[in-house]
Enzyme design. Structure first.
Site, PDB file in Angstrom:
ATOM      1  N   SER A  48       0.850  -1.206   0.000  1.00 35.12           N
ATOM      2  CA  SER A  48       0.000   0.000   0.000  1.00 35.12           C
ATOM      3  C   SER A  48       0.880   1.249   0.000  1.00 35.12           C
ATOM      4  O   SER A  48       2.094   1.163   0.226  1.00 35.12           O
ATOM      5  CB  SER A  48      -0.884   0.007   1.247  1.00 35.12           C
ATOM      6  OG  SER A  48      -0.070   0.225   2.404  1.00 35.12           O
ATOM      7  N   ASP A  81      -1.446  -1.525  -3.827  1.00 40.72           N
ATOM      8  CA  ASP A  81      -2.818  -1.525  -3.290  1.00 40.72           C
ATOM      9  C   ASP A  81      -3.288  -0.078  -3.091  1.00 40.72           C
ATOM     10  O   ASP A  81      -2.580   0.739  -2.488  1.00 40.72           O
ATOM     11  CB  ASP A  81      -2.773  -2.268  -1.932  1.00 40.72           C
ATOM     12  CG  ASP A  81      -4.144  -2.534  -1.361  1.00 40.72           C
ATOM     13  OD1 ASP A  81      -5.108  -2.666  -2.138  1.00 40.72           O
ATOM     14  OD2 ASP A  81      -4.247  -2.635  -0.113  1.00 40.72           O
ATOM     15  N   GLU A 133     -11.415   0.644  -9.081  1.00 35.48           N
ATOM     16  CA  GLU A 133     -12.542   0.422  -8.164  1.00 35.48           C
ATOM     17  C   GLU A 133     -13.729   1.299  -8.529  1.00 35.48           C
ATOM     18  O   GLU A 133     -13.576   2.458  -8.891  1.00 35.48           O
ATOM     19  CB  GLU A 133     -12.095   0.721  -6.716  1.00 35.48           C
ATOM     20  CG  GLU A 133     -13.196   0.547  -5.678  1.00 35.48           C
ATOM     21  CD  GLU A 133     -12.687   0.561  -4.236  1.00 35.48           C
ATOM     22  OE1 GLU A 133     -11.495   0.247  -4.015  1.00 35.48           O
ATOM     23  OE2 GLU A 133     -13.490   0.890  -3.347  1.00 35.48           O
ATOM     24  N   HIS A 177     -12.805  -2.154   5.229  1.00 36.45           N
ATOM     25  CA  HIS A 177     -11.452  -2.415   5.715  1.00 36.45           C
ATOM     26  C   HIS A 177     -11.424  -2.444   7.244  1.00 36.45           C
ATOM     27  O   HIS A 177     -12.267  -1.843   7.891  1.00 36.45           O
ATOM     28  CB  HIS A 177     -10.493  -1.330   5.209  1.00 36.45           C
ATOM     29  CG  HIS A 177     -10.293  -1.373   3.725  1.00 36.45           C
ATOM     30  ND1 HIS A 177     -10.828  -0.457   2.864  1.00 36.45           N
ATOM     31  CD2 HIS A 177      -9.614  -2.257   2.953  1.00 36.45           C
ATOM     32  CE1 HIS A 177     -10.488  -0.765   1.618  1.00 36.45           C
ATOM     33  NE2 HIS A 177      -9.757  -1.852   1.638  1.00 36.45           N
ATOM     34  N   HIS A 208     -12.281  -6.417  -1.721  1.00 31.90           N
ATOM     35  CA  HIS A 208     -11.446  -5.800  -0.681  1.00 31.90           C
ATOM     36  C   HIS A 208     -12.082  -6.076   0.685  1.00 31.90           C
ATOM     37  O   HIS A 208     -13.188  -6.606   0.768  1.00 31.90           O
ATOM     38  CB  HIS A 208     -11.359  -4.287  -0.921  1.00 31.90           C
ATOM     39  CG  HIS A 208     -10.402  -3.931  -2.012  1.00 31.90           C
ATOM     40  ND1 HIS A 208      -9.246  -3.230  -1.774  1.00 31.90           N
ATOM     41  CD2 HIS A 208     -10.416  -4.212  -3.344  1.00 31.90           C
ATOM     42  CE1 HIS A 208      -8.594  -3.089  -2.910  1.00 31.90           C
ATOM     43  NE2 HIS A 208      -9.278  -3.668  -3.884  1.00 31.90           N
ATOM     44  N   GLY A 209     -11.379  -5.698   1.736  1.00 28.34           N
ATOM     45  CA  GLY A 209     -11.947  -5.772   3.086  1.00 28.34           C
ATOM     46  C   GLY A 209     -12.416  -7.165   3.461  1.00 28.34           C
ATOM     47  O   GLY A 209     -13.489  -7.330   4.040  1.00 28.34           O
ATOM     48  N   ASN A 251      -8.668  -9.673  -0.826  1.00 26.08           N
ATOM     49  CA  ASN A 251      -7.657  -8.875  -0.120  1.00 26.08           C
ATOM     50  C   ASN A 251      -7.700  -9.083   1.389  1.00 26.08           C
ATOM     51  O   ASN A 251      -8.759  -8.922   2.020  1.00 26.08           O
ATOM     52  CB  ASN A 251      -7.920  -7.390  -0.374  1.00 26.08           C
ATOM     53  CG  ASN A 251      -7.551  -6.964  -1.779  1.00 26.08           C
ATOM     54  OD1 ASN A 251      -7.296  -7.802  -2.641  1.00 26.08           O
ATOM     55  ND2 ASN A 251      -7.513  -5.666  -2.003  1.00 26.08           N
ATOM     56  N   ILE A 252      -6.535  -9.382   1.934  1.00 22.13           N
ATOM     57  CA  ILE A 252      -6.454  -9.658   3.374  1.00 22.13           C
ATOM     58  C   ILE A 252      -5.251  -8.943   3.973  1.00 22.13           C
ATOM     59  O   ILE A 252      -4.110  -9.213   3.617  1.00 22.13           O
ATOM     60  CB  ILE A 252      -6.391 -11.180   3.611  1.00 22.13           C
ATOM     61  CG1 ILE A 252      -7.738 -11.788   3.188  1.00 22.13           C
ATOM     62  CG2 ILE A 252      -6.094 -11.497   5.079  1.00 22.13           C
ATOM     63  CD1 ILE A 252      -7.739 -13.236   2.923  1.00 22.13           C
ATOM     64  N   ASP A 253      -5.519  -8.050   4.879  1.00 23.03           N
ATOM     65  CA  ASP A 253      -4.473  -7.305   5.578  1.00 23.03           C
ATOM     66  C   ASP A 253      -4.672  -7.441   7.092  1.00 23.03           C
ATOM     67  O   ASP A 253      -3.809  -7.922   7.830  1.00 23.03           O
ATOM     68  CB  ASP A 253      -4.531  -5.835   5.135  1.00 23.03           C
ATOM     69  CG  ASP A 253      -3.452  -4.989   5.789  1.00 23.03           C
ATOM     70  OD1 ASP A 253      -2.701  -5.509   6.627  1.00 23.03           O
ATOM     71  OD2 ASP A 253      -3.356  -3.795   5.468  1.00 23.03           O
TER      72      ASP A 253
HETATM   73  P1  13P Z   1      -8.932  -6.076   5.443  1.00 17.49           P
HETATM   74  O1  13P Z   1      -8.818  -4.834   6.266  1.00 17.49           O
HETATM   75  O2  13P Z   1     -10.263  -6.722   5.618  1.00 17.49           O
HETATM   76  O3  13P Z   1      -7.833  -7.022   5.681  1.00 17.49           O
HETATM   77  O4  13P Z   1      -8.872  -5.630   3.899  1.00 17.49           O
HETATM   78  C1  13P Z   1      -7.645  -5.366   3.280  1.00 17.49           C
HETATM   79  C2  13P Z   1      -7.800  -4.742   1.949  1.00 17.49           C
HETATM   80  O5  13P Z   1      -8.841  -4.677   1.359  1.00 17.49           O
HETATM   81  C3  13P Z   1      -6.570  -4.186   1.344  1.00 17.49           C
HETATM   82  O6  13P Z   1      -6.811  -3.535   0.131  1.00 17.49           O
HETATM   83  O1  G3H Z   2      -6.834  -0.895   2.205  1.00 17.52           O
HETATM   84  C1  G3H Z   2      -6.076  -0.753   3.124  1.00 17.52           C
HETATM   85  C2  G3H Z   2      -5.062  -1.780   3.408  1.00 17.52           C
HETATM   86  O2  G3H Z   2      -5.462  -2.583   4.465  1.00 17.52           O
HETATM   87  C3  G3H Z   2      -3.718  -1.141   3.627  1.00 17.52           C
HETATM   88  O3  G3H Z   2      -3.658  -0.525   4.862  1.00 17.52           O
HETATM   89  O4  G3H Z   2      -2.908   1.759   4.211  1.00 17.52           O
HETATM   90  O5  G3H Z   2      -2.652   0.948   6.557  1.00 17.52           O
HETATM   91  O6  G3H Z   2      -1.225   0.020   4.735  1.00 17.52           O
HETATM   92  P1  G3H Z   2      -2.539   0.617   5.116  1.00 17.52           P
HETATM   93 ZN    ZN Z   3      -8.635  -2.476   0.053  1.00 17.59          ZN
END
Ligand code: 13P
Ligand code: G3H
Ligand code: ZN
Length: 314
Positions: A48, A81, A133, A177, A208-209, A251-253
């Site tokens: 990101s 991202d 998007e 997110h 996403h999310g 997407n998984i963060d």
């Molecule tokens: P999460 O916050 O659900 O992990 O989503 C991450 C995401 O969409 C990054 O683009």
């Molecule tokens: O979409 C957001 C992602 O989870 C990235 O998060 O901007 O804190 O790196 P970040």
């Molecule tokens: Zn995202």
């Protein structure tokens, strides 16, 4: 081996989704590659704007190239991202990113198309592919905030894809997110995916999310001193249903951040006399790898590595 997301989506479409994992540092990079190789899954590394400015964007790019050498079996895309136009152009020129996301979803449709098209033209000229998007996820996406979900409109999606020439489309279907996704029951608008798939058959969609925010992970964090209250995420049993409707990238963060938080909180709770960063780091890397491997089973991507490599003839 760095490939484009487009090449991965062609293999996965309608069958499974590729995990797109956000990382920020060395320990996550090692765990991520190990987990994907262990579970024999192709994958997407997501960087990101925040990750690129956390240490230095060149550091991340170099880590991707070095990880590629350390893990010669890995088949992956390097993806920006939620980029703005400037970040996309920088990544396109880097020679490391194989995919960028231009997120101009906060703009009105024609402006979104105009910005996205400029990025597509620059990207395609260099063999880089583009995700864009339509719609807004409730909450914060990088520096854009939306008080409510603005769901993707299928007819607009068709128009947008045709006008811009993008390679995949992120759709807003009710996820958000972070760790606080649903106040009550989970409501995901799979009907929107279905309508988009009818209008754009075979076109790759992105969710996403999609972190699941496992209650047991949150409970362990809280038992070790955390105060994460009211958290909830996406039911992972929905992933394969989404894949059948054209979702090829999930997407998984947040879930990865929870693993990091749990490992570090528990480590220093149990070893209050210690201060060496390598103690928790040594636990985190295999724990993160285990988490990635388990997630790939839920996404359906686990076990597809050899077949993808053969199909790409690489
Ligand atoms: P999460 O916050 O659900 O992990 O989503 C991450 C995401 O969409 C990054 O683009
Ligand atoms: O979409 C957001 C992602 O989870 C990235 O998060 O901007 O804190 O790196 P970040
Ligand atoms: Zn995202």
């Amino acid at each position: 081996m760095i490939v484009t997301t487009k090449e991965l989506f062609q293999q996965a479409y309608g069958k499974y989704a590729i995990g797109a994992y956000n990382i920020n540092n060395l320990e996550q990079t090692m765990g991520l590659f190990k987990g994907n190789v262990d579970s024999k899954a192709p994958f997407i590394v997501q960087l990101s704007k925040g990750a690129r400015s956390y240490t230095h964007k060149r550091m991340l790019e170099t880590m991707m190239q070095t990880a590629d050498e350390i893990f010669p079996e890995a088949v992956f895309a390097v993806h920006l991202d939620h980029g703005d136009e400037a970040a996309c152009m920088d990544c396109i020129d880097s020679g490391v990113y194989s995919s960028v996301m231009i997120d101009a979803s906060q703009e009105e449709l024609e402006k979104n198309i105009e910005i996205t098209k400029r990025v597509v033209d620059a990207a395609h000229a260099k063999g880089v592919v583009v995700e864009a998007e339509l719609g807004l996820l409730k909450g914060v996406e990088e520096d854009i905030e939306s008080a409510e979900h603005v769901f993707t409109r299928p007819s607009e999606a068709e128009y947008f894809v045709k006008k811009t020439g993008i390679d995949s489309l992120a759709c807003a279907i009710g996820t958000s997110h972070g760790a606080f996704k649903f106040a009550g029951d989970q409501k995901l608008r799979f009907d929107i995916l279905e309508d988009i798939q009818k209008l754009l058959p075979g076109f790759p969609l992105v969710m996403h999310g999609s972190s699941s925010v496992p209650p047991e992970e949150v409970a362990r964090i809280n038992a070790a001193g955390g105060t994460i209250n009211g958290a909830s995420g996406v039911d992972a049993s929905q992933f394969l249903g989404a894949a059948k409707l054209g979702v090829t990238k999930i997407n998984i963060d947040t879930d990865g951040r929870l693993v990091w938080c749990r490992v570090h909180r528990e480590f220093f709770r149990d070893h209050p006399e210690q201060f060496d960063l390598r103690g928790p780091g040594k636990i985190f890397i295999p724990e993160y790898a285990k988490f990635i491997a388990a997630k790939n089973v839920l996404l359906g991507s686990a076990g597809h590595l050899d077949e993808v490599r053969a199909a790409l003839k690489k």
